[in-house]
Design an enzyme around this catalytic site. Structure first.
Site, short mmCIF file in Angstrom:
data_model
loop_
_atom_site.label_atom_id
_atom_site.label_comp_id
_atom_site.label_asym_id
_atom_site.label_seq_id
_atom_site.Cartn_x
_atom_site.Cartn_y
_atom_site.Cartn_z
N LYS A 22 28.43 10.41 23.06
CA LYS A 22 29.43 10.31 21.98
C LYS A 22 28.75 10.49 20.62
O LYS A 22 29.22 11.25 19.78
CB LYS A 22 30.11 8.96 22.03
CG LYS A 22 30.92 8.61 20.79
CD LYS A 22 31.64 7.27 20.88
CE LYS A 22 30.81 6.13 20.43
NZ LYS A 22 30.69 5.95 18.97
N ASN A 23 27.62 9.81 20.44
CA ASN A 23 26.99 9.80 19.10
C ASN A 23 26.18 11.04 18.81
O ASN A 23 25.70 11.22 17.70
CB ASN A 23 26.16 8.52 18.93
CG ASN A 23 27.06 7.29 18.88
OD1 ASN A 23 28.28 7.42 18.76
ND2 ASN A 23 26.47 6.12 19.01
N ARG A 94 35.44 5.78 11.74
CA ARG A 94 34.60 5.86 10.54
C ARG A 94 33.60 7.01 10.62
O ARG A 94 33.09 7.46 9.60
CB ARG A 94 33.89 4.56 10.29
CG ARG A 94 32.92 4.13 11.36
CD ARG A 94 32.40 2.77 11.03
NE ARG A 94 33.51 1.85 10.88
CZ ARG A 94 34.00 1.47 9.71
NH1 ARG A 94 33.44 1.91 8.61
NH2 ARG A 94 35.01 0.68 9.63
N CYS A 118 34.28 -3.11 9.52
CA CYS A 118 34.81 -3.23 10.90
C CYS A 118 34.20 -4.49 11.49
O CYS A 118 33.51 -5.26 10.82
CB CYS A 118 34.44 -2.00 11.71
SG CYS A 118 32.67 -1.88 11.97
N ARG A 123 29.61 -1.43 6.80
CA ARG A 123 29.41 0.00 7.01
C ARG A 123 29.43 0.83 5.71
O ARG A 123 30.23 1.71 5.51
CB ARG A 123 30.44 0.57 7.99
CG ARG A 123 30.68 -0.24 9.23
CD ARG A 123 29.49 -0.34 10.15
NE ARG A 123 29.09 0.88 10.79
CZ ARG A 123 29.61 1.31 11.96
NH1 ARG A 123 30.54 0.63 12.55
NH2 ARG A 123 29.17 2.45 12.49
N PRO A 124 28.57 0.51 4.74
CA PRO A 124 28.55 1.25 3.48
C PRO A 124 28.02 2.67 3.68
O PRO A 124 27.46 2.99 4.74
CB PRO A 124 27.59 0.44 2.62
CG PRO A 124 26.67 -0.18 3.59
CD PRO A 124 27.49 -0.48 4.81
N ILE A 125 28.18 3.53 2.69
CA ILE A 125 27.65 4.90 2.80
C ILE A 125 26.87 5.30 1.54
O ILE A 125 26.72 6.49 1.24
CB ILE A 125 28.78 5.93 3.04
CG1 ILE A 125 29.78 5.90 1.88
CG2 ILE A 125 29.49 5.69 4.36
CD1 ILE A 125 30.56 7.18 1.74
N LEU A 127 23.82 5.46 1.06
CA LEU A 127 22.65 6.31 1.34
C LEU A 127 23.07 7.76 1.58
O LEU A 127 22.37 8.70 1.16
CB LEU A 127 21.89 5.76 2.55
CG LEU A 127 21.25 4.39 2.32
CD1 LEU A 127 20.61 3.88 3.61
CD2 LEU A 127 20.24 4.43 1.19
N ASP A 310 23.18 -0.88 19.91
CA ASP A 310 24.36 -0.65 20.76
C ASP A 310 24.17 -1.24 22.15
O ASP A 310 25.14 -1.40 22.89
CB ASP A 310 24.66 0.84 20.87
CG ASP A 310 25.13 1.41 19.55
OD1 ASP A 310 25.15 2.65 19.41
OD2 ASP A 310 25.46 0.62 18.65
N VAL A 332 20.07 -4.77 12.80
CA VAL A 332 20.65 -3.51 12.30
C VAL A 332 22.01 -3.72 11.63
O VAL A 332 22.27 -3.20 10.55
CB VAL A 332 20.75 -2.46 13.44
CG1 VAL A 332 21.44 -1.20 12.95
CG2 VAL A 332 19.36 -2.15 13.99
N ARG A 402 37.09 4.29 23.55
CA ARG A 402 36.49 5.10 22.48
C ARG A 402 35.12 5.62 22.89
O ARG A 402 34.69 6.67 22.43
CB ARG A 402 36.33 4.26 21.20
CG ARG A 402 37.63 3.93 20.51
CD ARG A 402 37.36 3.26 19.19
NE ARG A 402 36.39 4.04 18.42
CZ ARG A 402 35.65 3.53 17.44
NH1 ARG A 402 35.77 2.26 17.11
NH2 ARG A 402 34.80 4.29 16.78
#
Ligand code: EPZ
Length: 426
Positions: A22-23, A94, A118, A123-125, A127, A310, A332, A402
């Site tokens: 998935k990732n 996201r 979540c 979950r900032p962005i 960077l 995960d 993390v 998901r």
């Protein structure tokens, strides 16, 4: 809303074939925006998140031909591409932010509303945006304060970018944006996950010039154009790890096909410390929990190649029944212990203090009504349900849908006593 009913099961036995990652597939699908030619992606897992990414790309103007029964998707971003991602789709996933860099190249102006935090963190962005700004992108700060990324650039140029944290998403967005930028981009303290390497191999096949993917320094030399290609997605190392724990917790003996052991070094090492026997054969990975007593070990999650965050909740499931106390440290994400409450409803008696969880272990778990708090935690409570006395009813299984293709069928084929029911009452 669907639920899973899980009963105490016999040791898992038989074979399971792991689906595509998935990732890995989500950033690769986003990267198809970088060419007007057709891209064909095989081993695409039939997951809710993949369907949402297909819907998002279609909404942006791409033509998407998905055949998820055959695990393939074809994407052509040929005609007019819009730069506006609809909130109705972005709020469902996201990972939609992964289209940001490619979209700025295609349209010169991208508008992506951000979902809030979540279950596992905010979950900032910042960077992602730090990297894009270094390449000449302008971000509307007033809109950003309202949770809308409104980013534009006539032409992107190379730059040297240091990531304060080796963010997977930021590495992917910046790498994609740099492929068509003018000049060279050096990305330092980059994420090193196998999914980054798979994205880089897809982009290089398209004609990009990326060196160092999978290390902490990635060098991208911009090119003028990228072409459409075929790509087969790598196996999902987290799905594989989840089934490895399934064999361990039930004292089973299973063969896992379509797995890359080098992607799972930390998980293999920690399961081996717990007494699990893991061997590679011509057919795949043999995982045996029926050879030695199951003993506890400590884990600390870290960016790759450290122990993957995960796998934290699935591994914690194992530690609830392993002999002896253990400590799990989550470094993390800032809030990734939501599953502890669910394990405790089954009798695990786990205590947490900040980012540390203390697991006494050695428990006879009892089935209970539990909730999937995120996709990996959902899989984790299914694993404890396999060994708990009685029935465990798992709700909010849409989280599991998901990230795990045919999870119930794959577990049933290994002898698990699990069924999916539709609960009309909800
Ligand atoms: C990817 O998320 C994965 N998702 C996650 O998998 C995985 O848990 C995560 O990487 C870490 O391995 C996909 O690939 C679609 P990050 P991502 O940016 O990119 C902080 C699953 O279960 N951070 O590496 O969002 C952030 O807050 C999902 O399949 C910043 O502080 O992860 C977090 O604490 C869950 N600022 C940490 O870094 C930023 O600008 C890791 O985030 C970006 C991130």
């Amino acid at each position: 809303m669907a639920k899973f009913l899980v009963q105490k099961s016999d040791p898992l036995r038989g074979e399971v074939t792991i689906s595509g990652s998935k990732n890995a597939v989500l950033p690769i699908m986003a990267a198809t925006l970088l060419t007007e030619e057709k891209c064909e992606i095989s081993d695409t897992p039939a997951l809710r998140d993949v369907e949402v990414m297909c819907d998002l790309l279609e909404n942006l103007g791409c033509s998407v031909n998905k055949n998820l029964e055959q695990n393939t998707v074809e994407i052509t971003s040929g005609n007019e591409i819009s730069g506006e991602a609809p909130y109705s789709l972005v709020k469902m996933m996201r990972a939609s932010i992964l289209v940001l860099g490619a979209l700025i190249h295609r349209t010169g102006h991208a508008v992506i509303p951000l979902p809030g935090g979540c279950a596992i963190g905010k979950r900032p962005i910042e960077l992602h945006l730090k990297g894009l700004k270094a390449m000449g992108v302008t971000v509307d700060e007033e809109k950003l304060a309202r949770g809308i990324v409104d980013a534009s650039a006539e032409k992107l140029h190379g730059g040297t970018i240091y990531l304060d944290f080796p963010s997977v998403g930021a590495t992917e967005v910046i790498m994609m944006a740099a492929t068509l930028a003018e000049g060279t981009t050096i990305l330092e303290n980059a994420a090193q996950e196998p999914e980054i390497v798979d994205l880089a191999s897809f982009l290089n096949k398209m004609g990009a010039r990326i060196k160092g993917a999978g290390t902490d320094t990635v060098k991208i030399t911009g090119v003028d154009k990228l072409k459409g290609v075929h790509h087969q997605v790598i196996p999902d190392r987290i799905e594989a790890g989840t089934f490895m724990v399934g064999a361990a917790i039930t004292k089973g003996n299973i063969l896992i096909r379509n797995v890359v052991p080098s992607h799972l070094k930390a998980v293999i090492a920690k399961l081996t410390e717990c007494g699990i026997e893991i061997t590679m054969t011509d057919e795949g990975m043999r995982v045996r929990g029926d050879v030695n007593p199951l003993i506890a070990t400590n884990i600390k999650t870290l960016p790759y190649p450290g122990f993957p965050t995960d796998m934290q909740s699935p591994f914690m499931a194992l530690l609830t029944v392993a002999k002896g106390p253990s400590v799990v440290i989550e470094t993390v994400f800032e809030n990734r212990f939501m599953h502890v409450g669910e394990f405790n409803r089954m009798g695990a008696n786990i205590k947490t203090d900040g980012n540390a969880a203390m697991i006494p272990g050695d428990k006879e778990l009892e089935g209970a009504e539990v909730v999937a708090t995120d996709l990996r935690a959902g899989a984790a409570v299914v694993l404890t349900g396999l060994v708990a006395e009685g029935t465990t009813e798992v709700s909010k299984v849409y989280h599991i849908d998901r990230g795990y293709e045919n999870f119930v069928d794959k577990l049933k084929a290994l002898g698990a006593n699990i069924m999916r029911i539709e609960d009309k009452s909800e």
